[in-house]
Motif scaffolding. Structure first.
Motif, short mmCIF file in Angstrom:
data_model
loop_
_atom_site.label_atom_id
_atom_site.label_comp_id
_atom_site.label_asym_id
_atom_site.label_seq_id
_atom_site.Cartn_x
_atom_site.Cartn_y
_atom_site.Cartn_z
N LEU A 22 0.80 -1.10 0.06
CA LEU A 22 -0.12 -0.03 0.08
C LEU A 22 0.87 1.29 -0.03
N PHE A 23 2.05 1.19 0.72
CA PHE A 23 2.90 2.22 0.81
C PHE A 23 3.39 2.66 -0.47
N ILE A 74 2.31 1.85 -3.38
CA ILE A 74 1.27 2.36 -4.24
C ILE A 74 0.93 3.82 -3.91
N GLY A 75 0.47 4.14 -2.70
CA GLY A 75 0.08 5.14 -2.32
C GLY A 75 0.93 6.33 -1.92
N PHE A 76 2.12 6.09 -1.58
CA PHE A 76 3.19 7.23 -1.42
C PHE A 76 4.50 7.25 -2.51
N ALA A 125 5.02 5.65 -5.21
CA ALA A 125 4.83 5.78 -6.77
C ALA A 125 4.78 7.09 -7.26
#
Lengths: 310, 67
Positions: free
Chosen positions: B18-19, B21-23, B25
């Protein structure tokens, strides 16, 4: 005969119980005041950190300056909460208890370190300092500060069950469930904020105002608040689990942690009073056999086989 | 309480991805843009970030650590 030798001779004739009574009587003189400087430090530091966001976003402050200031704010964020964790600002039932709790909760926001988790784990640290099985701060042991900081970084990995997670699972503290909930909420809000900023085109700002400064702040805190005062973390016991040491960067830049032994012996003495308390208690504490490492390089320890091997 | 513990466990388990993708990228993409580095194969920088960020997250998840 010198004054020091006189005092030592006088103290060495006393029983353990007499020494402890004398020690406690001296220590009590330094307890009981409200450490307003920590209230100002905690809330002020948070407000400075918060103000960096509009200042950087409006272009008033360059991002690199915001990064430097935010890293300093993160390094400064823990100790006021630490004072609140020990109810030094106000005890349960006292008029200023709300302020104690406010400082406790607010000051660690830049670090994303929930107050109740900090308190529960810190209490375990006091109870089991240097115990590899039960001291949540044992993850920061190491032969030198950078290995300690790296070890602590590995401990902080979200996929690992580090000592803090283990402590939180094992504790029977009545606030555990609430602390878990706050921990989860804090993680979600932190990650949500970073992601929202990043996907709105402010990834560099999010990284340099919060994500990286937080890690820098933790590295500083682990080095000076956890590793240095307890190094090499091989001994336990009231007078042996923490040491008196000399910081290579001085007392202010190590945030008074040369006197951390006073905090472990008497956790209700405010941080700013620990140097005075040390000076008053030094003869008794020397008699009690505390670890006096002031003449050693801060990374050295004669009883540390790991350091010798390295 | 069980739900909370489970929530923490799942978040921790997939946190790295998630990190990524969320941050990571967008951070990779915006860092490349700021440094004027072009993504390979003519990809937009955000597409490159979305390949590298989550991949790094999966690697971190498998290794159990980012470092």
């Amino acid at each position: 005969m010198s004054v020091v030798t006189d005092a030592t001779t006088r103290l060495s004739r006393k029983t353990d119980r007499e020494l402890l009574r004398e020690e406690q009587a001296i220590a009590r003189q330094f307890m009981g005041r409200v450490p307003w400087e920590m209230v100002v430090w905690g809330l002020g530091n948070f407000l400075v950190w918060l103000s960096l966001w509009p200042l950087v976003f409006s272009g008033t402050l360059p991002l690199w300056a915001g990064f430097v200031l935010s890293s300093i704010c993160c390094a400064l964020a823990y100790l006021p909460s630490h004072e609140a964790q020990h109810s030094i600002i106000a005890k349960e039932g006292e008029k200023l208890r709300w302020l104690n709790e406010l400082v406790g909760h607010v000051s660690t926001i830049p670090l994303v370190f929930p107050y109740r988790i900090a308190w529960i784990t810190h209490r375990m640290h006091h109870a089991y300092a240097n115990d590899p099985e039960h001291d949540p701060d044992f993850g920061s042991h190491g032969p030198n500060w950078w290995r300690a900081a790296y070890g602590a970084l590995k401990e902080r990995q979200p996929m690992n069950e580090g000592m803090y997670e283990k402590t939180m699972k094992e504790t029977d503290d009545p606030n555990r469930d609430r602390a878990f909930l706050e921990g989860l909420a804090t993680k979600v809000v932190h990650f949500g904020t970073l992601s929202a900023l990043a996907w709105s085109g402010y990834a560099l700002e999010a990284a340099l105002l919060w994500w990286l400064p937080r890690h820098i702040g933790f590295t500083y805190l682990i080095t000076f608040l956890s590793w240095a005062p307890h190094h090499p973390m091989t001994e336990t016991g009231r007078y042996r689990d923490t040491r008196f040491w000399k910081s290579p960067v001085g007392t202010v830049l190590s945030m008074g942690m040369e006197f951390h032994i006073i905090h472990h012996l008497y956790p209700r003495i405010p941080l700013f009073d620990t140097p005075k308390a040390w000076r008053a208690l030094e003869p008794i504490l020397m008699e009690r056999g505390i670890r006096d490492d002031r003449d050693l390089d801060w990374s050295d320890h004669s009883d540390d086989p790991e350091a010798e091997a390295a | 309480m069980k739900l909370i513990t489970e929530g923490i466990r799942v978040l921790g388990e997939w946190g790295a991805v998630l990190f990524g993708i969320g941050f990571l990228a967008p951070l990779i993409a915006q860092s490349m843009d700021a440094l004027e580095i072009a993504a390979p194969f003519g990809l937009p920088t955000i597409a490159f970030g979305l390949i590298v960020g989550p991949t790094a997250g999966v690697v971190a998840k498998l290794r159990g650590s980012w470092v």
